[in-house]
Design an enzyme around this catalytic site. Structure first.
Site, PDB file in Angstrom:
ATOM      1  N   PHE A 128       0.817  -1.217   0.000  1.00 14.66           N
ATOM      2  CA  PHE A 128       0.000   0.000   0.000  1.00 14.66           C
ATOM      3  C   PHE A 128       0.848   1.263   0.000  1.00 14.66           C
ATOM      4  CE2 PHE A 128      -2.253  -3.323   2.511  1.00 14.66           C
ATOM      5  CZ  PHE A 128      -3.134  -3.701   1.513  1.00 14.66           C
ATOM      6  N   GLY A 150       2.058  -1.861 -11.944  1.00  8.07           N
ATOM      7  CA  GLY A 150       2.715  -3.149 -11.803  1.00  8.07           C
ATOM      8  C   GLY A 150       2.239  -4.203 -12.793  1.00  8.07           C
ATOM      9  N   ARG A 187      -8.315  -3.711 -20.186  1.00  5.58           N
ATOM     10  CA  ARG A 187      -8.686  -5.119 -20.140  1.00  5.58           C
ATOM     11  C   ARG A 187      -8.504  -5.635 -18.720  1.00  5.58           C
ATOM     12  NH1 ARG A 187      -6.733 -10.414 -21.003  1.00  5.58           N
ATOM     13  NH2 ARG A 187      -4.527  -9.897 -20.994  1.00  5.58           N
ATOM     14  N   PRO A 239      -9.768 -11.639 -13.693  1.00  9.14           N
ATOM     15  CA  PRO A 239     -11.074 -11.202 -13.183  1.00  9.14           C
ATOM     16  C   PRO A 239     -11.265 -11.417 -11.683  1.00  9.14           C
ATOM     17  CG  PRO A 239     -11.325 -12.498 -15.205  1.00  9.14           C
ATOM     18  CD  PRO A 239      -9.878 -12.571 -14.830  1.00  9.14           C
ATOM     19  N   GLU A 260      -5.209   1.470  -7.503  1.00 12.12           N
ATOM     20  CA  GLU A 260      -5.284   2.796  -6.895  1.00 12.12           C
ATOM     21  C   GLU A 260      -6.572   3.514  -7.293  1.00 12.12           C
ATOM     22  OE1 GLU A 260      -2.172   4.114  -5.351  1.00 12.12           O
ATOM     23  OE2 GLU A 260      -0.763   2.628  -6.075  1.00 12.12           O
TER      24      GLU A 260
HETATM   25  S1  FES Z   1       1.230   0.814  -4.129  1.00 16.30           S
HETATM   26 FE1  FES Z   1      -0.439  -0.388  -4.413  1.00 16.30          FE
HETATM   27  S2  FES Z   1      -1.962   0.443  -3.711  1.00 16.30           S
HETATM   28 FE2  FES Z   1      -0.450   1.827  -4.300  1.00 16.30          FE
END
Ligand code: FES
Ligand SMILES: Cc1cc2nc3c(=O)[nH]c(=O)nc-3n(C[C@H](O)[C@H](O)[C@H](O)COP(=O)(O)OP(=O)(O)OC[C@H]3O[C@@H](n4cnc5c(N)ncnc54)[C@H](O)[C@@H]3O)c2cc1C
Ligand code: SF4
Ligand code: FES
Ligand code: FES
Ligand code: FES
Lengths: 334, 725, 199
Positions: free
Chosen positions: B236, B506, B615, B619, B692
């Site tokens: 996060f 990512g 895309r 899923p 995000e």
């Molecule tokens: S680093 Fe993944 S939620 Fe931002």
């Protein structure tokens, strides 16, 4: 954590003699969810602990007597919370436990140890960065003039404004529970109302038991208002949190629908479990309505002394009292 | 081929077999603990370690490290590797409460912990400033302090003049609190030397920066450092860079000749890593009487530390939400006495969207328009900032489909007009979100065997977002092999540079590289790109038992040398502005709140969120990612604030008890949907980002719903019980 | 088989020969024990396997499982009872192992996540349901969630969605996998509680 020695007595008598013979500062260990936690935080540092967690003599839950329920000090919170008789005949007791902590903790924690849990004041638990009279006598109290959203409206002094965080004791206090205590000087009975003390100028002292005294059981008189009872707990999230405000309430009506018994005690807002006889008196002899419940709530919070961040708990508390009385009244069949 | 209904590493996770950084054990492991500063700023005059050293089992107590032995890692956003430039223990300065003053290493964890508690220090304290408005806090204009194009003010037309001329004007200021990421996995792991190679096992989103940063700090060759992080227990943003324990541990491990395990206590994670800074957003929004937005000015003050400038990119997204002709966005940075703040899921976009989308809701009420219709009417096809097209933009579809799924048509417009049977006020709110679709360089090495199995090593970190699953599915579909025949290595510097995985680039980044490697593989196997392939047979036909290929990909418009930058462990992403187009992900959130009639607890029984993330590469994990982000939005709006007592600095509620992230009982129904339109302009796999954008706008939707329920605007987060009593 | 783990340095080693570092005293009866600050011998079962460890009484069950017994599936998220990541079963009941001094489990049965699936690798239905409902993301809280979910069902606290949510609230999940966790527990409770055949 400081090193300590660890003893497991096999019987209650051995526990009493082990405590009597132990070094000053020796602590009773039950579920450990307060004591071991504070030892990990380096806030408690007993030289020795006496583990009573598995003493069979402390385990019994007896709800068979018509006049009194009795709970061994070693009974687990979860077991009392889940006891079908307690849930039916004394919901406030079951709910005060079920709404505390998490099921994992309730499986570990005992109803005796629960009474003696210590404040969650962040400055107290936060360690040496913060002055705290309770942790370090004479160092000052950081909560006064600090972040005091969780601190007490009642029973505070100049030395400490920390809230008593427990729920169970609030329910017990509302219903005149007593505890049986054993020590080297024999057995005695203490009213739950006489167990906890306000901080005064000695916030380190939180209760009236001697270090070598052990709680054996908790006894609660069975009353009709126990059936018409609830534990109403308002928190910052839906579960797994201490109370912002909580209310233990019970009512019983006579056959005309007039309140003949009323119990109101508050949690999360005072330095000790806080009963409000004045609020109870508002309702006795009256009908339970939204208006009378509101008046009882206002009476319960009359005299509250807020700090900087907790004044909202007065109005919140008044409303919580109202809701608690409504729920209790519904259960009492009114 | 198996259907993509399962997360490929789920079995390891439900059995406890998945090995996180601190799950390494070895016979000669030593344990380390930090002792930390109790003052908020100043100097350490003396550290008394006698009592600590006397604890049986203590191996060493380190209070000072020569900067020649351990240099600064540099700041992640300043061409370095660290969450901050400051490396504790290298001088006598204390910049924030909770900064390490000693590192204790002992045979056992109990000994190390006991000893750390016995370290005592004398300080010379100095006054501190912790808040945006505090005396001593220093405000800088970002574009002057950091003269980089992407951090400059965003200026289109003359927004101030256009605002003044607008018939309808909304003006409001919003305050957002400091918050912490608190991934469940604690920071830490095991650091060991194998000969002259330094091996670090630690949950991270940026193994490359750990390697690059340690190389810089210790003066080592990159090739002599390995960082291994197959699983990260949540990042996060918290684990996006080198943290200050790793360097000292490496030195101690070398001196002691033993591997060292370090697991940072939860309270220290609030101080030894970044956090979401406090920010204030002033929004001015001008429109005509029909609700057509004409001008917007969005000004942001955001907290940073004394020692680093953590930039804000708040208005990058608010300038793109709608087709507003005149826009001005300005960021200022406010220096305070804290560790350096940093990225936390939707770092700028969550606060920015809360402010802007709240203001848009105010506009809808000012002009008497439905909040969904107003947003649809202000949609745009062209990026108002650059004039370039969006690579894809399906915000309108998100809004329409979301409104449908939610049953928005049943809403009554007036505040306080909806009520439940139990007397609770019902509020329905909507908000949109947008997030840049960035890409980073990546290297993928694919090995295919004559048994029809594939192994791939690629840039990327698995922290729960499902990157391993998305890569597996791509390979399995492309080569028509079973999911079980694909093995993916991510988070490991032995297989790829391991550029930072963050900012939602990512998955797209890794997939783009794997896709290129698969094209390369097909070339080697003489199979056309679109043809079906019998992999085992094709490999066997080459006469080899296995074929290995490697591909390197970069973002559109990046120079090829960028890969060297990435190999060095430096942040190397590009976007959202590319040659000829801009790329963003979009989302719409619909929220129902219920507010109790008496004690006014706010509950969120129902959320519908529909995302346009290109895309949908995986899923199942994408749906989880979106639901999780909604949970984050609920926490961020109604629960979470990292509290500061200005007398002490640091963070006051630095535990999982006092920093109240949502529990299971807080969460109701969350229904998610995806537009699922590939975005081939951005990359050949058509994937934008999701993790995000999924959180952007949730807070505004909740606050707008609270307004709808109560008639009261909420301009500060979190919205707590005392705000609606 | 008895696994013996010696205390010195806290490192696992096989040393069946040496005694404990401090004599266990008695306090009047054969069952009661007293140990000094140094070390005390503790025996218990971990996933059915007998374990004998010499412990510093300060060590938590969590650290002993992870650092001494190599049972690293049980996770540390807070070390203070505030997250549930370290949930294990003690005599079949869920507890947090971080607030349990390991000496306290003497003579008792501990079950960790490693003991949930069958020896042949067949997953427990709840583990399957976690996978089917994608009740996890990073996976770090997952062992604790599974242990808690198993107990929730066994306790009879999985009667309704609200009850499951409440009784799983002692396990934080920062990834926010709560909806999947709820679904997995609900589904498994139904499956396990529904009679195999009627009559
Ligand atoms: S680093 Fe993944 S939620 Fe931002
Ligand atoms: C994360 C968390 C959340 C929590 N949330 C809540 C909550 O919401 N509401 C709530 O009420 N509580 C809550 N608690 C507190 C918890 O309920 C108490 O810690 C627990 O009840 C204490 O019981 P124990 O058996 O574990 O006591 P221990 O920790 O073993 O002992 C506590 C104290 O009591 C003494 N003691 C124990 N038994 C006896 C005895 N028989 N005679 C005399 N002295 C004795 C000990 O010496 C010690 O001083 C929470 C705790 C945690 C960790
Ligand atoms: S309120 Fe009490 S416990 Fe808290 S800091 Fe003040 S003295 Fe200490
Ligand atoms: S001294 Fe801090 S609350 Fe008492
Ligand atoms: S690690 Fe035990 S509850 Fe968090
Ligand atoms: S799956 Fe990541 S914390 Fe729950």
């Amino acid at each position: 954590m400081r090193p300590f020695s660890y003893a497991v007595p096999a019987t209650l008598a051995e526990a009493v003699s082990a405590l009597a013979a132990s070094e000053p500062g020796t602590k009773i260990l039950a579920g450990g969810t307060t004591l071991y936690d504070l030892m990990k935080l380096d806030i408690e540092a007993p030289p020795a602990v006496v583990d009573v967690h598995r003493l069979a003599e402390l385990a019994a839950i007896d709800t068979t007597r018509p006049d009194e329920f009795s709970f061994g000090a070693g009974a687990r919170m979860a077991d009392v919370a889940d006891d079908p008789v307690v849930r039916r005949d004394f919901p406030v007791l079951a709910e005060s436990l079920a709404k505390a902590a998490s099921q994992q903790l309730r499986n570990m924690a005992t109803v005796g140890g629960n009474l003696l849990q210590r404040t969650r004041c962040g400055y107290f638990r936060g360690g040496p960065a913060f002055p705290c009279n309770k942790r370090e006598p004479g160092s000052g109290c950081s909560a006064i003039g600090g972040l005091d959203r969780g601190h007490a409206l009642f029973g505070a002094g100049d030395a400490c404004v920390a809230t008593y965080p427990g729920d169970w004791a609030v329910a017990l206090l509302a219903f005149d529970a007593e505890i049986d205590v054993i020590g080297p000087r024999g057995v005695r009975t203490v009213a739950v109302g006489d167990l906890h003390v306000e901080p005064g100028d000695d916030p380190q002292r939180e209760h009236t038991l001697a270090g070598d005294e052990l709680i054996v059981r908790i006894r609660v008189p069975v009353t009709p208002s126990g059936r018409g009872s609830t534990y109403h707990k308002i928190r910052d999230r839906e579960s797994y949190a201490f109370a912002l405000v909580s209310v233990a309430a019970g009512v019983a009506f006579d056959d005309r629908g007039v309140v003949e018994d009323c119990r109101i005690a508050l949690g999360g807002v005072a330095t000790r479990p806080w009963r409000s006889p004045a609020a109870e008196a508002v309702l006795i002899g009256e009908r339970l309505t939204e208006a009378t419940a509101r008046r009882a709530g206002e009476q319960a919070f009359a005299g509250a002394r807020p700090g900087t961040g907790n004044a909202f708990k007065i109005e919140l508390g008044i409303r919580a009292v109202g809701d608690a009385l409504r729920i209790a009244g519904e259960r009492a069949g009114r | 081929m198996s259907t993509p209904t399962r997360r490929v590493d789920a079995r390891e996770k439900v059995t406890g077999a998945a090995r996180y950084g601190a799950d390494r054990t070895s016979p000669d492991l030593a344990h380390a603990v930090f002792a930390v500063s109790t003052i908020g700023k100043g100097r350490v005059v003396n550290v008394d370690t006698a009592a600590a050293e006397a604890v049986p089992g203590v191996l060493t107590v380190v209070t000072r490290i020569d900067p020649a032995e351990l240099g600064s890692p540099g700041f992640l956003m300043g061409g370095g590797y660290g969450f901050q430039s400051l490396q504790p223990l290298t001088d006598d300065r204390i910049a924030y409460r909770g900064q390490p003053i000693a590192l204790v290493v002992a045979d056992t964890l109990v000994a190390a912990t006991e000893a750390a508690n016995l370290v005592r220090a004398d300080y010379e304290p100095e006054p501190i400033a912790t808040d945006l408005d505090d005396e001593g806090a220093e405000t800088l204009v970002q574009e002057e302090a950091i003269p980089l194009p992407f951090l400059a003010d965003i200026v289109v037309g003359d927004a101030d003049a256009a605002f003044v001329k607008s018939p309808v004007r909304i003006e409001a200021s919003f305050d957002l609190p400091r918050q912490h990421q608190v991934p469940m996995e604690l920071i830490g792991g095991v650091v060991e030397w194998r000969g002259d190679t330094l091996v670090v096992h630690e949950g991270t989103q940026n193994a490359g920066a750990l390697r690059g940063g340690l190389a810089r700090q210790l003066g080592m060759d990159l090739a002599k450092i390995e960082v291994i992080a197959p699983y990260t227990g949540g990042g996060f943003g918290q684990k996006n860079s080198l943290q200050p324990h790793v360097g000292p541990l490496a030195l101690a491990a070398r001196r002691l000749g033993r591997p060292i395990k370090f697991v940072m206590p939860r309270t220290q994670t609030f101080h030894q890593a970044s956090f979401r800074p406090a920010s204030r957003h002033r929004v001015r929004l001008g429109a005509d009487e029909t609700g057509r937005m004409l001008a917007a000015v969005h000004e942001v003050d955001q907290q940073t530390s004394r020692h680093d400038l953590f930039p804000s990119m708040s208005t990058e997204i608010t300038s793109r939400l709608y087709g507003i002709g005149d826009f001005r966005g300005r960021q200022r940075l406010v220096r305070t006495d804290v560790q350096t703040p940093g990225f936390m899921r939707a770092p700028f976009e969550h606060p920015a969207a809360f402010a802007f989308e709240s203001a848009v809701d105010e506009l809808a009420y000012a002009v008497g328009q439905d909040p969904v219709s107003l947003r649809l009417a202000n949609d745009t096809d062209v990026d108002p900032v650059t004039g370039q097209p969006f690579s894809s933009r399906h915000l309108a579809e998100c809004l329409r489909r979301g409104a449908d799924m939610f049953g928005w048509a049943g809403r009554t417009h007036e505040p306080r007009s909806m009520r439940a049977a139990d007397g609770s006020r019902i509020g329905w709110g909507v908000a949109a979100g947008v997030y840049p679709a960035s890409l980073a360089p990546a290297v993928a090495r694919v090995t295919a065997t004559s048994e029809g199995k594939v192994t791939v090593g690629v840039d990327g970190h698995e922290m729960g977002q499902g990157i391993r699953t998305a890569i597996t599915l791509l390979i399995s579909e492309d080569l028509s092999i079973e999911v079980g025949d694909v093995t993916v290595y991510v988070g490991d510097t032995r297989v790829a540079p391991q550029h930072l995985t963050a900012g939602s680039w990512g998955t797209a980044t890794a997939l783009q590289a794997v896709h290129a490697a698969l094209r390369e593989l097909r070339k080697h196997l003489n199979v056309a790109d679109s043809d079906p392939v019998d992999l085992g047979a094709a490999v066997a036909a080459t006469g080899q038992t296995s074929v290995e290929v490697e591909a390197t990909t970069i973002a559109p418009g990046q120079p090829p040398e960028i890969i060297e930058h990435s190999r060095a462990g430096l942040v190397s992403f590009a976007g959202p502005v590319y040659p000829g187009f801009v790329a963003f992900s979009f989302i719409a959130h619909f929220v129902e709140v219920r507010i109790e009639p008496t004690t006014r607890r706010i509950r969120v029984p129902r959320v519908v969120s529909v995302a346009d993330c290109g895309r949908v590469a995986s899923p199942v994990t994408a749906a989880s990612q979106l639901r999780g982000a909604v949970v984050w939005g609920i926490g961020a709006s109604l629960r979470e604030e990292s509290e500061v007592d200005p007398r002490f600095g640091g963070f006051a509620n630095a535990t999982l008890e006092e920093y109240p992230i949502p529990v299971n009982a807080d969460i109701g129904e969350i229904e998610v949907g995806f537009v699922d339109e590939p975005d081939p302009m951005l990359n050949p796999v058509g994937v934008k980002g999701l993790g995000e954008v999924a959180m952007v706008g949730v807070a505004a939707a909740i606050a707008n719903a609270v307004f709808h329920a109560t008639g009261r605007r909420q301009r500060r987060l979190p919205i707590r019980i005392e705000d609606v009593l | 088989m008895t696994a013996i783990v010696r205390g010195s340095g806290g490192n696992p080693a096989n040393a069946a020969d040496e005694g404990v570092c401090l004599a266990l005293g008695t306090m009047g009866s054969a069952e009661s024990t007293i140990a000094s600050a140094c070390r005390t011998e503790t025996t218990f079962t971990a996933n059915g396997r007998p374990v004998r460890v010499e412990l510093d009484p300060r060590e938590s069950l969590l650290d002993v499982l992870r650092e001494r017994l190599g049972l690293t599936g049980t996770k540390k998220g807070c070390d203070h009872g505030q997250c549930g990541a370290c949930t294990v079963h003690l005599n079949g009941r869920r507890i947090v192992s971080c607030l349990t001094p390991a000496v306290q489990v003497n003579g008792q049965a501990v079950t960790t996540i490693e003991g949930v699936a069958d020896a042949d690798g067949t997953l427990h239905p709840l583990q399957e349901a976690f996978i089917d409902n994608d009740a996890l993301q990073c996976g770090y809280c997952t062992p604790g969630q599974v242990m808690s979910g198993l107990a929730c069902i066994a306790e009879g606290h999985a009667g309704s969605d609200d009850e499951i949510r409440e009784y799983l609230s002692g396990n934080l999940c920062r990834c926010g996998a709560y909806a999947g966790i709820l679904a997995a527990v609900r589904e498994t409770a139904r499956r396990l509680n529904s009679p195999v055949s009627e009559g």
